[in-house]
Design a protein around this motif. Structure first.
Motif, PDB file in Angstrom:
ATOM      1  N   ALA A  35     -16.809  -6.313  12.282  1.00 41.72           N
ATOM      2  CA  ALA A  35     -16.391  -7.099  11.117  1.00 41.72           C
ATOM      3  C   ALA A  35     -17.601  -7.511  10.289  1.00 41.72           C
ATOM      4  O   ALA A  35     -17.589  -7.379   9.056  1.00 41.72           O
ATOM      5  N   THR A  40     -16.444  -8.287   6.572  1.00 39.23           N
ATOM      6  CA  THR A  40     -15.116  -8.884   6.618  1.00 39.23           C
ATOM      7  C   THR A  40     -14.989  -9.727   7.884  1.00 39.23           C
ATOM      8  O   THR A  40     -15.987 -10.056   8.505  1.00 39.23           O
ATOM      9  N   THR A  41     -13.778 -10.077   8.246  1.00 39.12           N
ATOM     10  CA  THR A  41     -13.548 -10.889   9.440  1.00 39.12           C
ATOM     11  C   THR A  41     -12.804 -10.065  10.491  1.00 39.12           C
ATOM     12  O   THR A  41     -12.132  -9.075  10.147  1.00 39.12           O
ATOM     13  N   GLU A  43     -10.086 -10.902  11.916  1.00 44.38           N
ATOM     14  CA  GLU A  43      -8.674 -10.996  11.576  1.00 44.38           C
ATOM     15  C   GLU A  43      -8.289  -9.972  10.505  1.00 44.38           C
ATOM     16  O   GLU A  43      -7.200  -9.384  10.566  1.00 44.38           O
ATOM     17  N   GLU A  44      -9.164  -9.773   9.520  1.00 44.33           N
ATOM     18  CA  GLU A  44      -8.891  -8.779   8.477  1.00 44.33           C
ATOM     19  C   GLU A  44      -8.871  -7.361   9.055  1.00 44.33           C
ATOM     20  O   GLU A  44      -8.046  -6.538   8.655  1.00 44.33           O
ATOM     21  N   GLY A  47      -5.606  -6.971  10.902  1.00 45.70           N
ATOM     22  CA  GLY A  47      -4.530  -6.834   9.922  1.00 45.70           C
ATOM     23  C   GLY A  47      -4.508  -5.454   9.294  1.00 45.70           C
ATOM     24  O   GLY A  47      -3.440  -4.860   9.106  1.00 45.70           O
ATOM     25  N   ALA A  48      -5.680  -4.926   8.975  1.00 45.25           N
ATOM     26  CA  ALA A  48      -5.772  -3.584   8.393  1.00 45.25           C
ATOM     27  C   ALA A  48      -5.292  -2.535   9.388  1.00 45.25           C
ATOM     28  O   ALA A  48      -4.648  -1.552   9.002  1.00 45.25           O
ATOM     29  N   ARG A  51      -1.494  -2.673   9.299  1.00 44.51           N
ATOM     30  CA  ARG A  51      -0.920  -2.192   8.043  1.00 44.51           C
ATOM     31  C   ARG A  51      -1.127  -0.707   7.809  1.00 44.51           C
ATOM     32  O   ARG A  51      -0.270  -0.037   7.246  1.00 44.51           O
ATOM     33  N   LEU A  93      -9.132  -1.683   4.274  1.00 50.70           N
ATOM     34  CA  LEU A  93      -9.761  -2.977   3.987  1.00 50.70           C
ATOM     35  C   LEU A  93     -10.037  -3.138   2.494  1.00 50.70           C
ATOM     36  O   LEU A  93      -9.971  -4.244   1.966  1.00 50.70           O
TER      37      LEU A  93
END
Length: 96
Positions: A35, A40-41, A43-44, A47-48, A51, A93
């Motif tokens: 990350a 980024t984090t 969590e991101e 999430g990516a 998704r 992302l």
């Protein structure tokens, strides 16, 4: 023809920043380090992955057939991707 040893390629030259490695087209890192490297984090990234189409080759948080708890903390959880899957993760992302 002589065999040459497989070498790791690091994204940075300094030993302190050698937390993201590439061996033979496979990129591996702890979730928190990846990350930070991607700006980024954790969590991101997760999430990516939910998704998008990127699928890690290995995720230490995935349950195996044993009863043992799997690490989910970003500092302990490790992921590995092919270079193509890492590109797909980057695209997700970036919202592409």
């Amino acid at each position: 023809m002589a065999n040459s040893p497989v070498q790791a390629h690091f994204l940075h030259d300094s030993p302190e920043d050698r937390s993201v490695e590439a061996w033979g087209g496979i990129v591996s890192a702890r979730l928190g380090d990846l990350a930070r490297e991607l700006g980024t984090t954790p969590e991101e990234i997760l999430g990516a992955l939910d998704r998008g189409d990127a699928e890690p080759l290995m995720d230490t948080a995935r349950q195996k057939k044993t009863e043992r708890e799997r690490p989910e903390a970003p500092s302990l959880r490790s992921l590995a991707f092919t270079e193509e899957e890492l590109d797909a993760l980057r695209d997700e992302l970036e919202g592409e």
